[in-house]
Scaffold this active site. Structure first.
Site, PDB file in Angstrom:
ATOM      1  N   GLU A 132       0.824  -1.211   0.000  1.00 33.28           N
ATOM      2  CA  GLU A 132       0.000   0.000   0.000  1.00 33.28           C
ATOM      3  C   GLU A 132       0.860   1.264   0.000  1.00 33.28           C
ATOM      4  OE1 GLU A 132      -3.065   0.525  -0.501  1.00 33.28           O
ATOM      5  OE2 GLU A 132      -3.716  -1.558  -0.535  1.00 33.28           O
ATOM      6  N   GLY A 153      10.758   7.908  -5.545  1.00 32.09           N
ATOM      7  CA  GLY A 153      10.371   9.270  -5.172  1.00 32.09           C
ATOM      8  C   GLY A 153       9.595   9.292  -3.855  1.00 32.09           C
ATOM      9  N   TYR A 154       9.207  10.486  -3.438  1.00 35.30           N
ATOM     10  CA  TYR A 154       8.457  10.668  -2.186  1.00 35.30           C
ATOM     11  C   TYR A 154       9.120   9.878  -1.056  1.00 35.30           C
ATOM     12  CZ  TYR A 154       4.888  12.379  -5.350  1.00 35.30           C
ATOM     13  OH  TYR A 154       4.221  13.070  -6.310  1.00 35.30           O
ATOM     14  N   TYR A 197      -6.937   6.486   4.146  1.00 31.88           N
ATOM     15  CA  TYR A 197      -7.008   5.528   3.054  1.00 31.88           C
ATOM     16  C   TYR A 197      -6.225   4.243   3.393  1.00 31.88           C
ATOM     17  CZ  TYR A 197      -5.696   2.852  -0.902  1.00 31.88           C
ATOM     18  OH  TYR A 197      -5.467   1.774  -1.697  1.00 31.88           O
ATOM     19  N   ASP A 254      -9.892   6.380  -2.773  1.00 28.83           N
ATOM     20  CA  ASP A 254      -8.734   6.873  -3.528  1.00 28.83           C
ATOM     21  C   ASP A 254      -9.246   7.459  -4.846  1.00 28.83           C
ATOM     22  OD1 ASP A 254      -9.313   4.762  -5.191  1.00 28.83           O
ATOM     23  OD2 ASP A 254      -7.266   4.010  -5.305  1.00 28.83           O
ATOM     24  N   CYS A 269     -17.429   2.188 -21.272  1.00 24.93           N
ATOM     25  CA  CYS A 269     -18.866   2.161 -20.945  1.00 24.93           C
ATOM     26  C   CYS A 269     -19.599   1.109 -21.780  1.00 24.93           C
ATOM     27  CB  CYS A 269     -19.493   3.530 -21.174  1.00 24.93           C
ATOM     28  SG  CYS A 269     -18.665   4.852 -20.276  1.00 24.93           S
TER      29      CYS A 269
HETATM   30  S1  SF4 Z   1     -20.881   3.294 -17.568  1.00 25.61           S
HETATM   31 FE1  SF4 Z   1     -18.908   4.193 -17.996  1.00 25.61          FE
HETATM   32  S2  SF4 Z   1     -18.791   5.947 -16.612  1.00 25.61           S
HETATM   33 FE2  SF4 Z   1     -20.423   4.636 -15.858  1.00 25.61          FE
HETATM   34  S3  SF4 Z   1     -19.422   3.320 -14.352  1.00 25.61           S
HETATM   35 FE3  SF4 Z   1     -19.396   2.229 -16.304  1.00 25.61          FE
HETATM   36  S4  SF4 Z   1     -17.430   2.737 -17.196  1.00 25.61           S
HETATM   37 FE4  SF4 Z   1     -17.830   4.221 -15.576  1.00 25.61          FE
END
Ligand code: SF4
Length: 342
Positions: free
Chosen positions: A36, A80-81, A117, A135, A196
């Site tokens: 993590e 880094g960090y 987190y 996150d 999507c």
């Molecule tokens: S439809 Fe697209 S924007 Fe909506 S949760 Fe699924 S991948 Fe994400």
């Protein structure tokens, strides 16, 4: 649960698409904690090799607690960090002194370098605690699916999103849900061009249905990066070179570097005693980007037979021992230029 369809879809998606990562094959809180911290600012592809090296050298908390800080920082080189590595080392000492890894959220959060987190991630994954993680991936998925336009990074957003994440958490399944939603954000609901078309949530996703996937999540305006002007001089004398351990109160605390001179605009940085050694300019205005700063660096090499007195904090070290000192990435790059590898 606020939206059982959402939570069950994430769990189902994770069972089929979750990433097989070495630290997911263990419940050892130490191994999970190291992963993590490494992954806080590092991509998984790069972080995995570091995690494996770290675990090979420091397989348990006692070994890490007893290690020399320079060695811990050296293993961290390139990530880094560096405050993460120093905090890791300090927290290992806290755990070793307590005798065992804390198994409550408050106990985990009391360790150096652990915030909300990381405490929720370790608590849920290693101990099965019902704690929700938040996150960048979680913000993105929740903001799009629920159509929330509160600017991420604001205090209001933190409260709104953490309340929502907590309400969505399926009791007793926090480990899979947390890892699932983070993987879902990294693989399916990506920052640019989310998938999507193949998304099991698209039927009820507010951003998809209102064509706002490119707008959500809303980000707060980033602060402009400030610029610092560095001049590094690699001063060599009789097989030795001048280095110092960087002090507290600035970037790279505890890492080693050659003679550094800083000026507000990059001009007139080198002091007279360096100029008398006729330094050779190897690289001018080398640009190195940190998160909130740009470093513009001139890099010189100089050689002298008689060792001059060094500014406070610097000392002579053998060139052949340079590998033993943890250095920031910028200094590594400069040494590569010096060796002609660049
Ligand atoms: S439809 Fe697209 S924007 Fe909506 S949760 Fe699924 S991948 Fe994400």
């Amino acid at each position: 649960m606020k939206d059982p369809f959402f939570s069950e879809t994430i769990l189902d998606w994770y069972a089929r698409n979750g990433r097989d990562l070495p630290w997911r094959r263990t419940r050892d809180p130490y191994a999970i904690w190291i992963s993590e911290i490494i992954l806080q600012q590092t991509r998984i592809a790069q972080g995995t090799a570091y995690w494996e090296r770290f675990m090979a050298r420091f397989p348990d908390v006692e070994t890490l607690a007893e290690a020399d800080e320079d060695e811990v920082l050296r293993l961290w080189e390139g990530l880094g960090y560096y405050s993460r590595a120093r905090n890791l080392h300090a927290a290992a000492k806290q755990i070793a002194a307590a005798g065992s890894f804390p198994d409550t959220l408050d106990g985990i959060r009391s360790l150096r370098g652990i915030g909300d987190y990381t405490a929720a991630a370790i608590g849920s994954i290693a101990f099965g605690l019902d704690a929700a993680v938040l996150d960048g991936n979680v913000y993105r998925v929740l903001s799009r699916y629920f159509g929330i336009a509160t600017p991420v990074g604001s205090t209001a957003a933190k409260k709104e999103f953490s309340d929502l994440a907590r309400e969505l958490l399926p009791p007793g399944k926090a480990a899979d849900f947390n890892q699932g939603i983070m993987d879902f954000g990294a693989i399916q609901c990506t920052p640019v061009s989310p998938a999507c078309g193949t998304c099991p949530l698209s039927g009820s996703c507010r951003a998809f249905k209102t064509d706002r996937t490119g707008i959500l999540p809303v980000k707060r305006e980033a602060k402009a990066a400030s610029v610092r002007h560095f001049s590094y001089v690699y001063l060599r004398s009789g097989g030795m070179t001048a280095f110092r351990k960087r002090p507290a109160g600035d970037i790279w605390q505890g890492l080693w570097e050659p003679l550094l001179f800083e000026s507000p605009d990059g001009t007139g940085a080198l002091p007279e005693w360096i100029l008398t050694l006729s330094p050779v300019l190897l690289r001018e205005g080398f640009r190195h980007q940190l998160t909130h700063r740009t470093l513009l660096t001139d890099f010189y090499r100089a050689e002298t037979e008689e060792k001059p007195e060094l500014p406070e904090g610097y000392r002579w070290i053998k060139e052949q021992d340079l590998d033993r000192f943890g250095k920031p990435r910028l200094v590594e790059i400069l040494l590569e230029i010096l060796e002609g590898k660049d």
